[in-house]
Design an enzyme around this catalytic site. Sequence first.
Site, PDB file in Angstrom:
ATOM      1  N   CYS A 108       0.968  -1.173  -0.013  1.00  0.00           N
ATOM      2  CA  CYS A 108      -0.082  -0.169  -0.229  1.00  0.00           C
ATOM      3  C   CYS A 108       0.889   1.081  -0.138  1.00  0.00           C
ATOM      4  CB  CYS A 108      -1.113   0.006   1.184  1.00  0.00           C
ATOM      5  SG  CYS A 108      -1.895   1.322   1.187  1.00  0.00           S
ATOM      6  N   LYS A 157       2.157  -9.274   0.079  1.00  0.00           N
ATOM      7  CA  LYS A 157       2.199  -8.562  -0.985  1.00  0.00           C
ATOM      8  C   LYS A 157       3.338  -7.479  -1.082  1.00  0.00           C
ATOM      9  CE  LYS A 157      -0.482  -6.381  -4.692  1.00  0.00           C
ATOM     10  NZ  LYS A 157      -1.299  -5.543  -4.381  1.00  0.00           N
ATOM     11  N   ASN A 181       1.974  -8.972 -10.514  1.00  0.00           N
ATOM     12  CA  ASN A 181       1.106  -8.060 -10.464  1.00  0.00           C
ATOM     13  C   ASN A 181       1.153  -6.718 -11.170  1.00  0.00           C
ATOM     14  OD1 ASN A 181      -0.212  -5.817  -8.028  1.00  0.00           O
ATOM     15  ND2 ASN A 181      -1.693  -6.976  -9.715  1.00  0.00           N
ATOM     16  N   GLY A 182       0.536  -6.107 -11.940  1.00  0.00           N
ATOM     17  CA  GLY A 182       0.972  -4.871 -12.453  1.00  0.00           C
ATOM     18  C   GLY A 182       0.597  -4.815 -14.002  1.00  0.00           C
ATOM     19  N   ASP A 183      -0.572  -4.110 -14.426  1.00  0.00           N
ATOM     20  CA  ASP A 183      -0.674  -4.000 -15.755  1.00  0.00           C
ATOM     21  C   ASP A 183      -1.645  -5.046 -16.487  1.00  0.00           C
ATOM     22  OD1 ASP A 183       0.131  -1.497 -15.337  1.00  0.00           O
ATOM     23  OD2 ASP A 183       2.115  -1.679 -16.361  1.00  0.00           O
TER      24      ASP A 183
END
Length: 243
Positions: A22, A61, A122-124
Amino acid sequence: LLEAALRIEPWGADIIDVNMGCSTRKVSGRGAGAGMLLQPDLVARTFNLLSRHLTVPVTGKIRLGWDAARRNYLEIGRIMEENGAALIAMHGRTKTQKYSGQADWDAIARLKQSVSIPVIGNGDARTPQDIDRMLAYTGCDAVMVGRGAIGNPWIFARRRREELTLAEILTAVRRHAAEMITYYGLPAGLIQFRKHLKAYLADIPGLDDFLPSLLATTAPVEFERLLRQLETAPTFAKSAYAD
Ligand SMILES: Cc1cc2nc3c(=O)[nH]c(=O)nc-3n(C[C@H](O)[C@H](O)[C@H](O)COP(=O)(O)O)c2cc1C
């Protein structure tokens, strides 16, 4: 944290996940979320403690690091593995990048190479093709989808937007809106639903006559009347993407 995790576990949690990704200042600025990436010792102690006391898998994460000068994801990944993490999900951006630029899939590949626990990339990943591309490019074990699922839960069935009919989009819209109204009450539920509605209907051509009033109403009866008007409009007779 352990106390909270021990309370949650008997409620039927399948895993306990530590969010070290975060980037919000309120969270990361006080050492939580991505702020944990600056404290490798804290990561070690957290995973050690949780994995020794919980029976469910403890996962985490992360991001690449705090900023471009401190991309310590390989160190954090190793520490997590050594201290009992069951898997690592990594968003391929730094904390300071937030959501800008492109996610670094090469880094996801490097992390996958350097640990033996499963890695979720993770990402896009916004389309089913992106999911396959990330799996092939990085060798990661699974792909996590964030923004690509907003207004588009069908991505989890690997369905392309172009395949969807207006009828099934509106079925999801009605159910999602009803659940938000149940949860938040009125008018908050419908107001909060607006951002989702925009995403559900994004890229459907010909909505100019309907969207402004759908996004303005706070009355469920009016909302339903507008949806009906939309689905019976000749433009949308068959497919959501009909020419
Ligand atoms: C509205 C929103 C809320 C999010 N909330 C969380 C969260 O609670 N926990 C978390 O680990 N990541 C959260 N994320 C980050 C996503 O899980 C993901 O890492 C990020 O969006 C990048 O993936 P994407 O390119 O698939 O969107 C959130 C992202 C968005 C856009």
